[in-house]
Design a protein around this motif. Sequence first.
Motif, PDB file in Angstrom:
ATOM      1  N   ASP A  23     -45.464  22.793  38.251  1.00  0.00           N
ATOM      2  CA  ASP A  23     -45.286  22.510  39.682  1.00  0.00           C
ATOM      3  C   ASP A  23     -45.202  21.025  40.003  1.00  0.00           C
ATOM      4  O   ASP A  23     -44.783  20.653  41.091  1.00  0.00           O
ATOM      5  N   GLY A  24     -45.675  20.177  39.120  1.00  0.00           N
ATOM      6  CA  GLY A  24     -45.714  18.747  39.408  1.00  0.00           C
ATOM      7  C   GLY A  24     -46.752  18.051  38.561  1.00  0.00           C
ATOM      8  O   GLY A  24     -46.833  18.268  37.353  1.00  0.00           O
ATOM      9  N   ILE A  25     -47.603  17.245  39.215  1.00  0.00           N
ATOM     10  CA  ILE A  25     -48.658  16.518  38.510  1.00  0.00           C
ATOM     11  C   ILE A  25     -50.003  16.902  39.103  1.00  0.00           C
ATOM     12  O   ILE A  25     -50.223  16.774  40.307  1.00  0.00           O
ATOM     13  N   LYS A  26     -50.892  17.392  38.232  1.00  0.00           N
ATOM     14  CA  LYS A  26     -52.250  17.741  38.653  1.00  0.00           C
ATOM     15  C   LYS A  26     -53.128  16.509  38.477  1.00  0.00           C
ATOM     16  O   LYS A  26     -53.088  15.843  37.439  1.00  0.00           O
ATOM     17  N   VAL A  27     -53.912  16.213  39.513  1.00  0.00           N
ATOM     18  CA  VAL A  27     -54.814  15.060  39.492  1.00  0.00           C
ATOM     19  C   VAL A  27     -56.241  15.569  39.632  1.00  0.00           C
ATOM     20  O   VAL A  27     -56.546  16.343  40.542  1.00  0.00           O
ATOM     21  N   THR A  28     -57.103  15.149  38.723  1.00  0.00           N
ATOM     22  CA  THR A  28     -58.537  15.415  38.858  1.00  0.00           C
ATOM     23  C   THR A  28     -59.230  14.062  38.808  1.00  0.00           C
ATOM     24  O   THR A  28     -58.768  13.144  38.134  1.00  0.00           O
ATOM     25  N   GLY A  29     -60.317  13.943  39.540  1.00  0.00           N
ATOM     26  CA  GLY A  29     -60.992  12.661  39.542  1.00  0.00           C
ATOM     27  C   GLY A  29     -62.293  12.652  40.301  1.00  0.00           C
ATOM     28  O   GLY A  29     -62.727  13.671  40.859  1.00  0.00           O
ATOM     29  N   LYS A  30     -62.895  11.471  40.297  1.00  0.00           N
ATOM     30  CA  LYS A  30     -64.156  11.225  40.998  1.00  0.00           C
ATOM     31  C   LYS A  30     -64.291   9.713  41.133  1.00  0.00           C
ATOM     32  O   LYS A  30     -63.955   8.976  40.215  1.00  0.00           O
ATOM     33  N   PHE A  31     -64.748   9.279  42.293  1.00  0.00           N
ATOM     34  CA  PHE A  31     -65.010   7.857  42.503  1.00  0.00           C
ATOM     35  C   PHE A  31     -66.492   7.673  42.797  1.00  0.00           C
ATOM     36  O   PHE A  31     -67.041   8.344  43.673  1.00  0.00           O
ATOM     37  N   GLN A  32     -67.137   6.772  42.090  1.00  0.00           N
ATOM     38  CA  GLN A  32     -68.565   6.530  42.278  1.00  0.00           C
ATOM     39  C   GLN A  32     -68.856   5.568  43.426  1.00  0.00           C
ATOM     40  O   GLN A  32     -69.950   5.599  43.980  1.00  0.00           O
ATOM     41  N   LYS A  33     -67.895   4.703  43.740  1.00  0.00           N
ATOM     42  CA  LYS A  33     -68.124   3.734  44.827  1.00  0.00           C
ATOM     43  C   LYS A  33     -66.821   3.129  45.302  1.00  0.00           C
ATOM     44  O   LYS A  33     -65.790   3.293  44.689  1.00  0.00           O
ATOM     45  N   GLY A  34     -66.924   2.428  46.448  1.00  0.00           N
ATOM     46  CA  GLY A  34     -65.786   1.679  46.955  1.00  0.00           C
ATOM     47  C   GLY A  34     -65.155   2.213  48.221  1.00  0.00           C
ATOM     48  O   GLY A  34     -64.251   1.591  48.762  1.00  0.00           O
TER      49      GLY A  34
END
Length: 147
Positions: A52-63
């Motif tokens: 289908d496209g591009i799968k993005v997984t993530g997490k940001f700790q700060k900012g």
Amino acid sequence: MPKPLSILVALLACTALTAPPALAEPVTATADFQEGLFSPVDGVLDFAETTDGIKVTGKFQKGFSSDRPADYQLQVLDNAVVIVDFSKDFQEVAEIKTSEVAAFEFTTKTKQKIADIRNEDVVVRQLVDVAAGIKVQAEIGRAKIVK
């Protein structure tokens, strides 16, 4: 060749020809944001190519100083040209609390492939007030997309 052995060879050949191909490893890439002097974002994004496209997984700790996802853009840039804009999908799933973004996942429909974004920069921008009624997009994080 004895008859049982020739039957076995024929069966093995049929199996090899009709078996589904082995699944290929998914094409992936990663961007690791490091907190810096003018870059408060700290976190990791993983990218995977899908049908289908591009799968993005993530997490940001700060900012993330605003708890409103609509204040943020997430884009892949080739110099100043936007290659893929993940902003809308990110805004729909982002849960921001006390400067961090909880683990998230989304898929952006695009014809771009991981090969098209590898070695490019992924940028986080935030809509900020600079004066009464004047808002601008400020870059708060940048990371290189690598294998």
